[in-house]
Design an enzyme around this catalytic site. Structure first.
Site, mmCIF file in Angstrom:
data_model
loop_
_atom_site.group_PDB
_atom_site.id
_atom_site.type_symbol
_atom_site.label_atom_id
_atom_site.label_comp_id
_atom_site.label_asym_id
_atom_site.label_seq_id
_atom_site.Cartn_x
_atom_site.Cartn_y
_atom_site.Cartn_z
ATOM 1 N N HIS A 144 42.716 -18.077 -18.157
ATOM 2 C CA HIS A 144 43.981 -18.434 -17.197
ATOM 3 C C HIS A 144 43.441 -19.492 -16.496
ATOM 4 C CE1 HIS A 144 47.662 -17.537 -14.908
ATOM 5 N NE2 HIS A 144 47.312 -18.645 -14.734
ATOM 6 N N THR A 178 47.989 -11.974 -18.722
ATOM 7 C CA THR A 178 48.125 -12.833 -17.939
ATOM 8 C C THR A 178 49.559 -13.215 -17.348
ATOM 9 O OG1 THR A 178 46.984 -14.783 -16.838
ATOM 10 C CG2 THR A 178 47.697 -15.042 -18.970
ATOM 11 N N CYS A 236 49.686 -23.774 -15.683
ATOM 12 C CA CYS A 236 48.615 -23.232 -16.146
ATOM 13 C C CYS A 236 48.387 -23.027 -17.543
ATOM 14 C CB CYS A 236 48.310 -21.911 -15.239
ATOM 15 S SG CYS A 236 48.063 -22.088 -13.306
#
Length: 163
Positions: A46, A23, A29
């Protein structure tokens, strides 16, 4: 040759060795990985926010820390993973924009990481490692052959590290 599978924003992907789950663009995040070293299976999420507001739950469990962990714990046994063997690692949770702090002074990245720690503890999943905080973005890769989480960043104290 291992297959690399991309995990997009608000997504959860599951896999087994020799796959690598990747990711990109982790700012505030949070990437949450769960890994079973015996079956070499795992998952990566994620996530964007700690918990859904009323009426937001359900549509995209990968969007929220709470629902992502719940979904991962529910799905991993289908791949042969045992809940008691799972290990968690966290990456991201940076504070990219301090001007976006909540009235309480909390920043979203910190709230994401803290929510993950609390939810994992509630489920009895040990937190094996984390690379969170700071004010820089990261990329994370879960190598399902070994359980390593490789972290890269353009800024920060280390450009590359293995959790």
């Amino acid at each position: 040759m291992s297959e690399r599978r991309r995990v997009g924003i608000a997504e959860i992907k599951f896999g087994r060795a020799p796959e690598v789950l990747v990711t990109h663009g982790l700012g505030s995040c949070l990437s949450i990985t769960l890994y079973d070293p015996q079956t070499r299976t795992g998952a990566m999420a994620h996530t964007l926010l700690p918990v859904p507001r009323p009426g937001q739950a359900g549509a995209r469990p990968g969007k929220f820390v709470a629902s992502a962990i719940t979904a991962m714990l529910a799905e991993l046994p289908a791949l042969g993973a045992a809940p008691e063997r799972l290990q968690a690692k966290l990456v991201g949770g940076a504070n990219m924009f301090e001007s976006l702090a909540l009235a309480t002074g909390e920043l979203i990245g910190e709230r994401n990481a803290q929510a993950a720690r609390e939810i994992l503890a509630r489920h009895g999943v040990p937190l094996a490692a984390e690379d969170t905080g700071g004010n820089f973005g990261r990329t994370a890769e879960l190598v399902l052959e070994t359980g390593e989480v490789r972290v890269r960043s353009l800024r920060g104290p280390q450009k590359s590290r293995i959790l």
